[in-house]
Design an enzyme around this catalytic site. Structure first.
Site, PDB file in Angstrom:
ATOM      1  N   ASP A 146       0.872  -1.177   0.000  1.00  0.00           N
ATOM      2  CA  ASP A 146       0.000   0.000   0.000  1.00  0.00           C
ATOM      3  C   ASP A 146       0.913   1.233   0.000  1.00  0.00           C
ATOM      4  O   ASP A 146       2.135   1.123  -0.188  1.00  0.00           O
ATOM      5  CB  ASP A 146      -1.005  -0.041   1.167  1.00  0.00           C
ATOM      6  CG  ASP A 146      -0.370   0.200   2.529  1.00  0.00           C
ATOM      7  OD1 ASP A 146       0.875   0.324   2.599  1.00  0.00           O
ATOM      8  OD2 ASP A 146      -1.121   0.261   3.519  1.00  0.00           O
TER       9      ASP A 146
ATOM     10  N   HIS B 280      10.484 -23.527   9.214  1.00  0.00           N
ATOM     11  CA  HIS B 280       9.466 -24.247   9.988  1.00  0.00           C
ATOM     12  C   HIS B 280       8.057 -24.104   9.422  1.00  0.00           C
ATOM     13  O   HIS B 280       7.224 -24.971   9.663  1.00  0.00           O
ATOM     14  CB  HIS B 280       9.458 -23.750  11.451  1.00  0.00           C
ATOM     15  CG  HIS B 280      10.617 -24.253  12.246  1.00  0.00           C
ATOM     16  ND1 HIS B 280      10.658 -24.245  13.623  1.00  0.00           N
ATOM     17  CD2 HIS B 280      11.812 -24.796  11.851  1.00  0.00           C
ATOM     18  CE1 HIS B 280      11.809 -24.752  14.049  1.00  0.00           C
ATOM     19  NE2 HIS B 280      12.532 -25.075  12.988  1.00  0.00           N
TER      20      HIS B 280
ATOM     21  N   HIS C 144       7.774 -30.689  10.543  1.00  0.00           N
ATOM     22  CA  HIS C 144       7.028 -29.469  10.205  1.00  0.00           C
ATOM     23  C   HIS C 144       5.992 -29.714   9.101  1.00  0.00           C
ATOM     24  O   HIS C 144       4.985 -29.024   9.031  1.00  0.00           O
ATOM     25  CB  HIS C 144       7.987 -28.355   9.796  1.00  0.00           C
ATOM     26  CG  HIS C 144       9.014 -28.081  10.846  1.00  0.00           C
ATOM     27  ND1 HIS C 144       8.696 -27.593  12.087  1.00  0.00           N
ATOM     28  CD2 HIS C 144      10.360 -28.290  10.860  1.00  0.00           C
ATOM     29  CE1 HIS C 144       9.792 -27.484  12.826  1.00  0.00           C
ATOM     30  NE2 HIS C 144      10.817 -27.908  12.108  1.00  0.00           N
TER      31      HIS C 144
ATOM     32  N   CYS D  34       3.065  -3.144   4.052  1.00  0.00           N
ATOM     33  CA  CYS D  34       2.181  -2.035   4.445  1.00  0.00           C
ATOM     34  C   CYS D  34       2.876  -1.319   5.601  1.00  0.00           C
ATOM     35  O   CYS D  34       4.070  -1.540   5.817  1.00  0.00           O
ATOM     36  CB  CYS D  34       0.764  -2.514   4.771  1.00  0.00           C
ATOM     37  SG  CYS D  34       0.591  -3.539   6.241  1.00  0.00           S
TER      38      CYS D  34
ATOM     39  N   THR E 242       2.694  -1.472   8.992  1.00  0.00           N
ATOM     40  CA  THR E 242       3.203  -2.389  10.023  1.00  0.00           C
ATOM     41  C   THR E 242       3.505  -3.775   9.467  1.00  0.00           C
ATOM     42  O   THR E 242       4.187  -4.553  10.125  1.00  0.00           O
ATOM     43  CB  THR E 242       2.143  -2.584  11.125  1.00  0.00           C
ATOM     44  OG1 THR E 242       0.945  -3.079  10.492  1.00  0.00           O
ATOM     45  CG2 THR E 242       1.849  -1.285  11.862  1.00  0.00           C
TER      46      THR E 242
END
Ligand code: RB5
Length: 147
Positions: free
Chosen positions: A7, A97, A132, A64, A66
């Site tokens: 964004d 993982h 995993h 973005c 955060t």
């Protein structure tokens, strides 16, 4: 090919990552946005994620402010394992993982240099498989609503 999108808050870091890809000869497709004008991140998360699940791109990168919004949105797309990584160790672990196929970055949280190091680690690290794999199968069942 790597799908990349952001964004407005991730635009600058996205452009830095593109410069890095160009220097390294890494093939990428930019899904926008194309400026710092305010936009809504779910659209870009969807476009990058669809490119990954449709096998057009091997992996995706979303930025973005955060990294949280794009990560939440990307993880709504079936087949996406998006991981928000604030440092190189997170990126390595997300690959080893979790076999993450989309890297999410916080454009307001990391410097350009840090972001590029995180991208490098994400792209250079393989999934470890083994125990995993079974855990990822369980996540797929959650997606399929089988449990
Ligand atoms: C935009 O201001 C900001 O909310 C967005 O980039 C992102 O951080 C949301 O999670």
């Amino acid at each position: 090919m790597i799908a990349i999108g952001s964004d407005h808050a991730g635009f600058k870091i996205k452009e830095s990552i593109k410069d890095f890809f160009q220097r390294e000869g890494i093939d990428y497709k930019d899904f926008g946005t194309n400026s710092t004008e305010s936009v809504d991140y779910p659209e870009f998360a969807r476009k990058v994620s669809e490119s990954v699940v449709e096998f057009e791109s091997e992996k995706g990168i979303l930025v973005c402010g955060t990294g949280i919004g794009v990560c939440i949105a990307a993880n709504k797309i079936k087949g996406i394992r998006a991981a928000l990584c604030h440092n190189v160790n997170y990126a390595r672990m997300a690959r080893k993982h979790n076999d993450a196929n989309v890297l999410c970055l916080g454009g307001r949280e990391n410097t350009e240099e840090e972001s590029i190091e995180i991208v490098k680690a994400f792209l250079a690290t393989d999934f470890e498989g083994g125990r995993h794999s079974n855990r990822l199968s369980q996540i797929t069942k959650l997606e399929e609503k089988l449990v």
